[in-house]
Design a protein around this motif. Structure first.
Motif, PDB file in Angstrom:
ATOM      1  N   VAL A 278      -6.128  -1.788  -3.696  1.00  0.00           N
ATOM      2  CA  VAL A 278      -5.546  -1.139  -4.875  1.00  0.00           C
ATOM      3  C   VAL A 278      -6.459  -1.325  -6.082  1.00  0.00           C
ATOM      4  O   VAL A 278      -6.675  -0.388  -6.869  1.00  0.00           O
ATOM      5  CB  VAL A 278      -4.146  -1.708  -5.160  1.00  0.00           C
ATOM      6  CG1 VAL A 278      -3.570  -1.117  -6.447  1.00  0.00           C
ATOM      7  CG2 VAL A 278      -3.213  -1.456  -3.987  1.00  0.00           C
ATOM      8  N   LEU A 279      -6.999  -2.543  -6.230  1.00  0.00           N
ATOM      9  CA  LEU A 279      -7.867  -2.803  -7.371  1.00  0.00           C
ATOM     10  C   LEU A 279      -9.178  -2.033  -7.272  1.00  0.00           C
ATOM     11  O   LEU A 279      -9.743  -1.613  -8.298  1.00  0.00           O
ATOM     12  CB  LEU A 279      -8.161  -4.305  -7.471  1.00  0.00           C
ATOM     13  CG  LEU A 279      -6.946  -5.209  -7.746  1.00  0.00           C
ATOM     14  CD1 LEU A 279      -7.363  -6.676  -7.732  1.00  0.00           C
ATOM     15  CD2 LEU A 279      -6.312  -4.850  -9.084  1.00  0.00           C
ATOM     16  N   ILE A 280      -9.684  -1.841  -6.046  1.00  0.00           N
ATOM     17  CA  ILE A 280     -10.976  -1.180  -5.874  1.00  0.00           C
ATOM     18  C   ILE A 280     -10.832   0.341  -5.802  1.00  0.00           C
ATOM     19  O   ILE A 280     -11.567   1.087  -6.456  1.00  0.00           O
ATOM     20  CB  ILE A 280     -11.675  -1.703  -4.615  1.00  0.00           C
ATOM     21  CG1 ILE A 280     -12.000  -3.204  -4.769  1.00  0.00           C
ATOM     22  CG2 ILE A 280     -12.956  -0.930  -4.338  1.00  0.00           C
ATOM     23  CD1 ILE A 280     -12.527  -3.855  -3.511  1.00  0.00           C
ATOM     24  N   PHE A 281      -9.835   0.782  -4.986  1.00  0.00           N
ATOM     25  CA  PHE A 281      -9.706   2.224  -4.746  1.00  0.00           C
ATOM     26  C   PHE A 281      -8.539   2.857  -5.519  1.00  0.00           C
ATOM     27  O   PHE A 281      -8.318   4.058  -5.421  1.00  0.00           O
ATOM     28  CB  PHE A 281      -9.488   2.497  -3.253  1.00  0.00           C
ATOM     29  CG  PHE A 281     -10.580   1.918  -2.381  1.00  0.00           C
ATOM     30  CD1 PHE A 281     -11.859   2.449  -2.392  1.00  0.00           C
ATOM     31  CD2 PHE A 281     -10.320   0.825  -1.559  1.00  0.00           C
ATOM     32  CE1 PHE A 281     -12.854   1.913  -1.584  1.00  0.00           C
ATOM     33  CE2 PHE A 281     -11.308   0.287  -0.753  1.00  0.00           C
ATOM     34  CZ  PHE A 281     -12.586   0.825  -0.772  1.00  0.00           C
ATOM     35  N   SER A 282      -7.775   2.045  -6.227  1.00  0.00           N
ATOM     36  CA  SER A 282      -6.614   2.544  -7.014  1.00  0.00           C
ATOM     37  C   SER A 282      -5.502   3.057  -6.117  1.00  0.00           C
ATOM     38  O   SER A 282      -4.605   3.760  -6.587  1.00  0.00           O
ATOM     39  CB  SER A 282      -7.046   3.646  -7.999  1.00  0.00           C
ATOM     40  OG  SER A 282      -8.023   3.164  -8.896  1.00  0.00           O
ATOM     41  N   HIS A 283      -5.520   2.743  -4.846  1.00  0.00           N
ATOM     42  CA  HIS A 283      -4.429   3.103  -3.955  1.00  0.00           C
ATOM     43  C   HIS A 283      -4.502   2.208  -2.722  1.00  0.00           C
ATOM     44  O   HIS A 283      -5.520   1.559  -2.456  1.00  0.00           O
ATOM     45  CB  HIS A 283      -4.523   4.584  -3.534  1.00  0.00           C
ATOM     46  CG  HIS A 283      -5.714   4.889  -2.690  1.00  0.00           C
ATOM     47  ND1 HIS A 283      -6.957   5.151  -3.243  1.00  0.00           N
ATOM     48  CD2 HIS A 283      -5.867   4.949  -1.332  1.00  0.00           C
ATOM     49  CE1 HIS A 283      -7.829   5.366  -2.265  1.00  0.00           C
ATOM     50  NE2 HIS A 283      -7.185   5.249  -1.091  1.00  0.00           N
TER      51      HIS A 283
END
Length: 438
Positions: A33-38
């Protein structure tokens, strides 16, 4: 984690570290989530499957041993590497932010399975093949695949080296533990053999005593009878009063000495057979007087014996003649120690005390005392500091044995002002009730 007799590390229960890692794996999706926003569902699925495999392995490994356990480590390291490569493939292949951890994976496997060096090798091979395949399939140049494989090989080398060192240390520790166990077993066996030899020597003493007793008692009986005859004849003779009294005293002392020898033989026989006479209440005043009188023949002109027994000292439970034997032995030992040290004037003090519900009798001297290395061994059978012509190493042993039969204790110590102190302690005897108090 414990060490098996073959130098292998084993776990007595489920590996808590593995279970903790299994619980954390699904939570790593937060990084997605932090890297790809999902949330990357494919990567999450791989992590859940990986966590399930780790939980299963944490419980399964406790049931394995030997080669099956080693094969399990090898297989599990390969499976773990495949799962991680799957996470890399699901999050961008060679461009995945997790790809840089591939080169460290063999080293991590070596840390997780330090007892099996092959686990790091298997993980390194899987990682090299996996990362090389991803590089080729994504159209990157072969040189990049070779670079990645080289990095993985290097970390695999360090992982194998670390595992080897750990295993050697584990085997050395196990060998030291086995050696210590063997040494303790050898010492215990030596102690058992020494105790057995001591028992055999005591049994030999008992058999010799039983056989020699008749040989000694028979001539003593003749001597005793002849002394009685001489006393009767002396009474019939008309001698001067002074000469008569002197001869009568000499014969009486001689008869007393013969009776004492007979009693010592009987006591030694009783000790070897563990026979005991019934103890009765006896006054220490009478017993001490008899012992001092008998010891005077040996201690005369060498040592002065002083007796301090308070009036009203409670009676003790003992066999009077055996208690006389014990006190005589203690007095003679004290006299010998004073004589060997050359102390002049030699003094022995016999004193008694009533301490609450207990009666204590002390035999003290102004001799050299007990050397520190001798004191702990005073009551060992056959241990003596005297020469072979004087000591057998049985006097104090027999004395303690005789006292224990009537509930008393015998201990030894050095006096602060110098000299030795032997301490005999009884529970006070209630004459009215005929029981021990305290």
């Amino acid at each position: 984690m414990t060490v098996s007799p073959h130098g292998e590390a084993t776990r007595t229960g489920p590996d808590k570290t593995t279970l903790l890692f299994a619980a954390v794996l699904p939570l790593l999706s937060v990084l997605d989530v932090l890297i790809f926003s999902h949330v990357n569902l494919e990567a999450l699925g791989v992590r859940v499957l990986w966590a399930g495999e780790l939980v299963l392995s944490a419980f399964l490994v406790t049931r394995l041993s030997g080669w099956s356990r080693r094969l399990f480590f090898l297989a599990n390291s390969a499976i773990g590497s495949v799962f991680y490569l799957a996470v890399v493939a699901c999050t961008g292949d060679v461009d995945s932010p997790y790809v840089h951890m591939v080169m460290c994976l063999p080293l991590l496997v070596a840390i997780v399975y330090p007892e099996e060096a092959g686990a790091a090798i298997v993980s390194g091979v899987v990682c090299m093949l996996g990362i090389g395949t991803l590089v080729v399939l994504t159209g990157h140049p072969p040189a990049q695949a070779i670079a990645w494989a080289s990095l993985v090989a290097m970390t695999s080398f360090f992982g194998v080296a670390g595992s080897t060192q750990f295993r050697r240390a584990l085997e050395a520790r196990n060998e030291a533990r086995l050696e210590r166990t063997r040494r303790e077993a050898a010492e215990k066996l030596a102690g058992t053999l020494a105790a057995q030899a001591l028992s055999e020597r005591l049994a030999t003493v008992g058999r010799l005593t039983a056989g020699v007793m008749h040989e000694i008692n028979n001539p003593l009986a003749f001597v005793h009878a002849n002394l009685r005859f001489l006393q009767e004849e002396l009474r019939a003779q008309r001698l001067s009063s002074e000469a008569h009294v002197e001869l009568e005293q000499v014969l009486a002392e001689t008869r007393s000495g013969v009776e004492r020898v007979q009693q010592i033989v009987l006591d030694l026989k009783g000790f070897s057979r563990r026979d005991t006479e019934e103890s009765t209440a006896c006054a220490l005043t009478d017993v001490v007087a008899d012992a001092v009188r008998l010891a005077a023949v040996r201690l005369k002109h060498r040592v002065h014996v002083k007796v301090e027994l308070p009036p009203g000292l409670p009676p003790v439970l003992a066999t009077p003649r055996r208690l006389v034997q014990v006190l005589l032995n203690l007095l003679v030992n004290a006299g010998d120690a004073i004589e060997e040290s050359g102390r002049e004037p030699g003094q022995i003090l016999v004193r008694g005390e009533a301490r609450g519900q207990r009666v204590v009798l002390f035999v003290e001297d102004n001799g050299p005392g007990f050397p520190p290395e001798v004191l702990p061994r005073l009551f060992e059978t056959f241990f003596t500091t005297k020469g072979p012509e004087k000591g057998t190493g049985l006097g104090l042993v027999i004395s303690r044995e005789l006292l224990e039969h009537c509930g008393a204790t015998l201990t030894a110590e050095n006096r602060e002002e110098g000299g030795a102190r032997l301490r005999i302690e009884w529970p006070a005897h209630d004459q009215a009730a005929g029981t021990l108090s305290g």
